[in-house]
Design a protein around this motif. Structure first.
Motif, short mmCIF file in Angstrom:
data_model
loop_
_atom_site.label_atom_id
_atom_site.label_comp_id
_atom_site.label_asym_id
_atom_site.label_seq_id
_atom_site.Cartn_x
_atom_site.Cartn_y
_atom_site.Cartn_z
N GLU A 273 0.80 -1.22 0.00
CA GLU A 273 0.00 0.00 0.00
C GLU A 273 0.83 1.27 0.00
N GLU A 274 1.86 1.25 0.85
CA GLU A 274 2.66 2.46 0.99
C GLU A 274 4.14 2.16 0.83
N PHE A 275 4.84 3.13 0.33
CA PHE A 275 6.30 2.97 0.21
C PHE A 275 6.92 4.33 0.49
N ALA A 276 8.25 4.32 0.67
CA ALA A 276 8.92 5.56 1.07
C ALA A 276 9.61 6.20 -0.13
N LEU A 277 9.26 7.43 -0.41
CA LEU A 277 9.98 8.19 -1.43
C LEU A 277 11.20 8.76 -0.71
N ILE A 278 12.40 8.43 -1.20
CA ILE A 278 13.60 8.91 -0.50
C ILE A 278 14.44 9.88 -1.34
N ALA A 279 14.25 9.89 -2.65
CA ALA A 279 15.04 10.81 -3.46
C ALA A 279 14.27 11.24 -4.70
N THR A 280 14.60 12.42 -5.17
CA THR A 280 14.05 12.92 -6.42
C THR A 280 15.23 13.04 -7.40
N ASP A 281 15.00 13.67 -8.56
CA ASP A 281 16.01 13.71 -9.62
C ASP A 281 17.46 13.82 -9.16
N ALA A 282 17.74 14.88 -8.40
CA ALA A 282 19.15 15.20 -8.17
C ALA A 282 19.65 14.87 -6.78
N GLY A 283 18.94 14.03 -6.05
CA GLY A 283 19.47 13.61 -4.77
C GLY A 283 18.41 13.27 -3.72
N LEU A 284 18.91 12.92 -2.52
CA LEU A 284 18.05 12.47 -1.43
C LEU A 284 17.17 13.59 -0.90
N ILE A 302 12.81 8.84 -9.45
CA ILE A 302 12.48 8.76 -8.03
C ILE A 302 13.22 7.55 -7.46
N ASP A 303 13.71 7.70 -6.24
CA ASP A 303 14.25 6.55 -5.52
C ASP A 303 13.24 6.26 -4.42
N ILE A 304 12.90 4.99 -4.31
CA ILE A 304 11.95 4.63 -3.25
C ILE A 304 12.52 3.45 -2.46
N VAL A 305 12.03 3.32 -1.22
CA VAL A 305 12.35 2.11 -0.46
C VAL A 305 11.03 1.39 -0.25
N ILE A 306 11.03 0.13 -0.67
CA ILE A 306 9.82 -0.68 -0.55
C ILE A 306 10.17 -1.87 0.33
N ASP A 307 9.26 -2.21 1.23
CA ASP A 307 9.57 -3.29 2.18
C ASP A 307 8.65 -4.49 1.94
N PHE A 308 9.27 -5.62 1.61
CA PHE A 308 8.50 -6.85 1.37
C PHE A 308 8.42 -7.72 2.63
N LYS A 309 8.72 -7.16 3.79
CA LYS A 309 8.86 -8.01 4.99
C LYS A 309 7.56 -8.71 5.40
N ASP A 310 6.41 -8.10 5.10
CA ASP A 310 5.15 -8.74 5.50
C ASP A 310 4.64 -9.73 4.47
N LYS A 311 5.42 -9.94 3.44
CA LYS A 311 5.00 -10.86 2.38
C LYS A 311 5.44 -12.27 2.69
N ARG A 312 4.68 -13.22 2.17
CA ARG A 312 5.06 -14.62 2.33
C ARG A 312 5.72 -15.11 1.06
N ILE A 313 6.50 -16.15 1.22
CA ILE A 313 7.12 -16.76 0.05
C ILE A 313 6.01 -17.19 -0.92
N GLY A 314 6.15 -16.83 -2.17
CA GLY A 314 5.10 -17.16 -3.15
C GLY A 314 4.19 -15.99 -3.47
N ASP A 315 4.21 -14.96 -2.62
CA ASP A 315 3.39 -13.78 -2.90
C ASP A 315 3.97 -12.99 -4.07
N THR A 316 3.11 -12.19 -4.69
CA THR A 316 3.59 -11.30 -5.74
C THR A 316 3.17 -9.87 -5.44
N VAL A 317 3.97 -8.95 -5.92
CA VAL A 317 3.67 -7.52 -5.81
C VAL A 317 3.85 -6.96 -7.22
#
Ligand code: C2O
Ligand code: CU
Ligand code: CU
Length: 497
Positions: A273-284, A302-317
């Motif tokens: 549902e949500e992810f972290a935007l950490i950088a735009t064109d020219a930097g953090l 855009i640089d983003i950090v996305i966390d798959f930690k709540d996913k189970r093996i076999g899930d897709t995003v």
């Protein structure tokens, strides 16, 4: 304006304009008919089974290990699809082209040989380098000639890119493959312990058209709307059609570049549902910004950090484009998905467990806010279509040798970007990075919070940016819709000492 009238006129003018250009191949780019005849023939599309090919990761050229690199622009046959090769353009014989990785303070050194029949030049998008190294279209090198690029990289960490920039052919060359990532690292970023190595993925997104023989094709000669921007129906990520990527159940940093011709993406995920935007064109950014979707116009990153930690093996995003109809009231090629089209882009398959030792700190870097009061003057740049349907800046078709604006080295200015047409334009400047002061439109762009070199100016919107000129010499500013810059929507500024 009556649309039919406009479309018909724009073709005539584009034809006149392009035929005035020497290296241009007439049969390829001049639409033969004046009026759209899209109903006439059925387009034979290629068939793609999405999420069956694994994402290709570009090889890296790291300037901590290599002192000098070599590129030569060339025709190559590559396996974009597994069943048949496709003729493309590359810098080293394959796609995706290599990612350049360099640390702030290191020297960039590259020998570029042009093995194409026409002149071309490489530009380092977002880098602030001496103007002779910037890759201005007037500096194109002829067939079989070599240019030596060398400069010291001295700017903050970020995700940049390179592409060729010959006047009136940039769109076609990038379309056929001539672009790649350029990543700058620095100690400040390193200390943050963001996901790195195999957990740092560059994703270059491009919509393309293939015929039934897996052959790439660019403008449709019978559809003059293509002069306003070429939309495709196959999405390539790192030159892989609708790929999948096996991932571990932990954090990833995704560096997303929109290297398409005209399409603006409204990116979101199915399954996250949500992810972290950490950088735009020219930097953090100063701090990660939690978002559900982000709009990325052509040439923006855009640089983003996305966390798959709540996913189970076999899930897709699934990474998808939600569509963004607000960006244009102008309809382009009727047979290809329009700006409002929802499209899947790629899939992540959660396939392994992993410990996560990376972090996503609450604070990233400090961005000194530039204040309007620091500006010595305000300049207005208008985005307009002049009589005859030509895209221009300040109503002047591009002239490589004309200086449109002169600015003083070391000063700060406000540039007021006024869009008076019904199509959004990603405005880009070479040789600088800037901040967005404000915009008149209603949409709030989270990317406005960071360092930029490209900013989307929505239909009928005015955006004010603030920019400090730190590199002397001649640089470009232009709309980064490739078919617009190739037409006339480009200008030169000169930074004088
Ligand atoms: Cu991507 Cu003139 O730039
Ligand atoms: Cu650029
Ligand atoms: Cu434009």
């Amino acid at each position: 304006m009556d649309r039919r009238y406009f479309l018909c006129y724009s073709t005539i003018t584009a034809t006149l304009l392009l035929s005035g250009c020497e290296e241009h191949t007439p049969q390829e780019e001049q639409p033969k008919q004046k009026v759209a005849s899209s109903e006439k023939k059925d387009i034979k599309r290629t068939e793609t089974k999405p999420f069956t090919q694994e994402l290709k990761i570009p090889e890296e050229i790291s300037f901590s290990k290599t002192k000098k690199a070599k590129f030569s622009s060339q025709k190559s046959l590559v396996q974009i699809y597994t069943d048949k090769p496709t003729e493309v353009l590359t810098f080293r014989g394959m796609l995706p082209n290599p990612t350049i990785r360099i640390k702030r303070g290191e020297n960039f050194d590259l020998e570029f040989t042009n093995r194409l029949p026409q002149p071309t030049i490489i530009h380092w998008h977002g880098l602030i380098v001496p103007s002779v190294m910037d890759g201005h279209p007037k500096d194109v090198i002829p067939a079989n000639k070599t240019k030596h690029y060398h400069y010291k990289v001295d700017q903050s960490a970020g995700t940049f890119w390179y592409h060729t920039h010959p006047h009136a052919r940039t769109g076609k060359e990038i379309y056929h493959g001539l672009s790649g990532f350029y990543i700058i690292e620095d100690d400040e970023e390193k200390r943050l312990n963001l996901p790195s190595g195999e957990f740092d993925l560059p994703l270059s997104i491009q919509d393309r058209r293939f015929d039934e023989n897996r052959k790439l094709f660019y403008k449709d000669k019978e559809v003059p709307q293509d002069n306003n921007g070429v939309l495709g129906d196959v999405i390539l990520v790192n030159a892989t059609p609708f790929p999948y990527k096996n991932v571990k159940n932990r954090k990833y940093r995704l560096r997303i570049l929109n290297s398409s011709s005209v399409r603006t993406y409204n990116l979101a995920f199915d399954g996250i549902e949500e992810f972290a935007l950490i950088a735009t064109d020219a930097g953090l950014l100063e701090a990660p910004l939690m978002v559900k979707n982000v709009i990325v116009s052509v040439a923006e990153r855009i640089d983003i950090v996305i966390d798959f930690k709540d996913k189970r093996i076999g899930d897709t995003v699934t990474l998808k484009n939600l569509g963004f109809k607000e960006v244009s009231n102008l309809k382009l090629h009727p047979k290809y998905p329009d700006f409002d089209a929802k499209m899947d882009i790629m899939q992540f398959h959660i396939s392994e467990k992993a410990e996560d030792t990376s972090s996503l700190p609450a604070k990233l870097v400090h961005i000194p806010r530039m204040k309007a009061s620091e500006a010595v003057r305000t300049r207005t740049i208008t985005m307009e279509m002049i009589a005859g349907g030509l895209w221009t800046l300040n109503r002047k078709p591009y002239d490589m040798y004309r200086i449109d604006e002169r600015v003083k080295l070391g000063t700060t200015e406000i540039w007021e970007l006024k869009n008076s047409v019904h199509m959004g334009h990603p405005f880009h400047m070479h040789g600088v990075r800037f901040q967005v002061l404000d915009r008149s439109g209603k949409i709030d762009f989270p990317t406005d919070k960071g360092w930029k070199d490209t900013v989307l100016v929505m239909p009928f919107e005015t955006v004010r940016i603030i920019v400090k000129f730190t590199m002397p010499g001649l640089f470009l500013y232009h709309c980064h819709i490739l078919e617009h810059e190739d037409q006339a929507m480009m200008a030169n500024f000169f930074v004088e000492r």
